[in-house]
Design a protein around this motif. Structure first.
Motif, short mmCIF file in Angstrom:
data_model
loop_
_atom_site.label_atom_id
_atom_site.label_comp_id
_atom_site.label_asym_id
_atom_site.label_seq_id
_atom_site.Cartn_x
_atom_site.Cartn_y
_atom_site.Cartn_z
N VAL A 163 0.84 -1.21 0.00
CA VAL A 163 0.00 0.00 0.00
C VAL A 163 0.87 1.25 0.00
N ALA A 164 1.92 1.26 0.83
CA ALA A 164 2.80 2.43 0.89
C ALA A 164 3.54 2.66 -0.41
N ARG A 165 3.82 1.59 -1.15
CA ARG A 165 4.56 1.72 -2.40
C ARG A 165 3.67 2.14 -3.56
N ASN A 166 2.41 1.74 -3.54
CA ASN A 166 1.51 1.97 -4.68
C ASN A 166 0.55 3.13 -4.48
N THR A 167 0.61 3.82 -3.36
CA THR A 167 -0.26 4.96 -3.12
C THR A 167 0.59 6.19 -2.79
N GLU A 168 -0.06 7.34 -2.77
CA GLU A 168 0.60 8.61 -2.47
C GLU A 168 -0.21 9.36 -1.42
N GLY A 169 0.45 10.33 -0.80
CA GLY A 169 -0.25 11.14 0.17
C GLY A 169 0.21 10.87 1.59
N PRO A 170 -0.43 11.53 2.55
CA PRO A 170 0.00 11.38 3.96
C PRO A 170 -0.22 9.98 4.52
N LEU A 171 -1.24 9.25 4.04
CA LEU A 171 -1.47 7.90 4.55
C LEU A 171 -0.34 6.97 4.13
N ALA A 172 0.13 7.08 2.90
CA ALA A 172 1.27 6.28 2.45
C ALA A 172 2.52 6.64 3.25
N GLU A 173 2.70 7.90 3.57
CA GLU A 173 3.85 8.30 4.38
C GLU A 173 3.76 7.72 5.79
N GLU A 174 2.57 7.70 6.35
CA GLU A 174 2.40 7.12 7.69
C GLU A 174 2.65 5.62 7.69
N PHE A 175 2.18 4.93 6.66
CA PHE A 175 2.44 3.50 6.56
C PHE A 175 3.95 3.23 6.40
N SER A 176 4.63 4.06 5.62
CA SER A 176 6.08 3.90 5.46
C SER A 176 6.81 4.14 6.77
#
Length: 313
Positions: A192-205
């Motif tokens: 999910v963190a690799r295939n999405t963008e935005g603050p949620l992807a940053e939080e998952f990373s």
């Protein structure tokens, strides 16, 4: 006799000026001054790099940074002891903007306060206001300047929460599909963190990075919930923590969470749609209807005025 004495005096003055000019021209001091200037320039050009950096420091390094350091010290003295923790929490909710720290926010409050104070004094002086309006304007603008960094962080946190709210259903759907296809939870989160963008992807990373440095999955999930103020994300984290603690299959929990969040998103969209008529009422009354009345009743009003003016005549 008097004319002869006058001519003698003028001649003596002229001779003295000639002697002074000749002495200055023939004196080695002039060359010495030029040579000294050339020597200084050569010393500057051949100086070590460290000395050149000290001499050629920019305006930011010489003036702005020392002023910022003094403002930071003043901000620490003016703010309470727990103000740093509260500012740090606001920075976490705002996504930790680049270059923003708790000390810089405190310094920004002080700088904005004095800037607003000076600007308000200048404006009230130019406008020629009385004492009471000047006092109210100066106090109001100074307080607004002091609160400006907090307002900016609040706006950033609000916009970030909206982005998280919009991205959460799709991210959980992708998590559910990844887990049901055979991936583990950590690998699904990385997907999910690799295939999405935005603050949620940053939080998952960030959550994955915390897990890689040795933190447990439960602690990383709880840290993710603490960095946001979104109720749906916190309920999702709570469900994942409970599933991990009691050994419940994660795919089943993700499927339930996905359906619940989809229902909540639909209800949120219906709520926003219901608010539109109420929000549009104010501009309709104060902006659209007056223009409509002027366009419709304006010609009739002009004719009525003309008829009354003709009757009076």
């Amino acid at each position: 006799m008097s004319s002869a004495m006058m001519l003698l005096g003028v001649g003596l003055i002229f001779g003295a000026l000639v002697i002074v000019i000749a002495v200055l021209a023939l004196s080695p001091r002039g060359d010495l001054g030029v040579n000294r200037s050339i020597a200084v320039l050569e010393a500057l050009t051949s100086a070590p790099t460290e000395m050149k950096k000290e001499i050629d420091a920019s305006f930011t390094d010489r003036v702005l940074l020392p002023l910022l350091a003094k403002a930071q010290g003043l901000g620490r003295r003016l703010t309470p002891a727990d103000a740093g923790d509260r500012i740090h929490e606001k920075l976490e909710l705002a996504g930790n903007p680049r270059g923003w720290t708790a000390d810089r926010v405190s310094a920004g409050k002080v700088v904005c306060f004095f800037a607003a104070l000076v600007v308000s004094l200048l404006l009230t002086t130019v406008m020629g206001l009385g004492f009471l309006p000047t006092l109210v304007a100066v106090v109001g603008l100074s307080v607004a300047g002091y609160m400006a960094p907090n307002l900016y962080l609040y706006q950033q946190a609000y916009e970030r929460a909206e982005l998280l709210q919009r991205a959460l259903p799709d991210a959980i759907d992708l998590l559910t599909i990844s887990v049901e296809s055979g991936l583990g939870f950590d690998a699904a989160v990385a997907q999910v963190a690799r295939n999405t963008e935005g603050p949620l992807a940053e939080e998952f990373s960030r959550m994955l990075q915390e897990m890689q440095i040795g933190r447990g999955r439960t602690e990383a999930l709880r840290s993710l919930a603490e960095r946001t103020n979104l109720p749906d994300l916190r309920s999702f984290v709570s469900a994942m923590v409970q599933a991990d603690s009691f050994g419940i299959p994660i795919a089943q929990v993700l499927r339930v969470q996905s359906s619940e969040i989809r229902v909540k998103k639909r209800q949120w969209a219906e709520e926003m749609a219901q608010k539109v008529p109420v929000k549009i009422l104010v501009p309709l009354i104060f902006c659209i209807l007056p223009c409509l009345f002027i366009a419709v009743l304006g010609p009739a009003g002009i004719q009525i005025m003309d008829s009354f003016s003709g009757t009076v005549k």
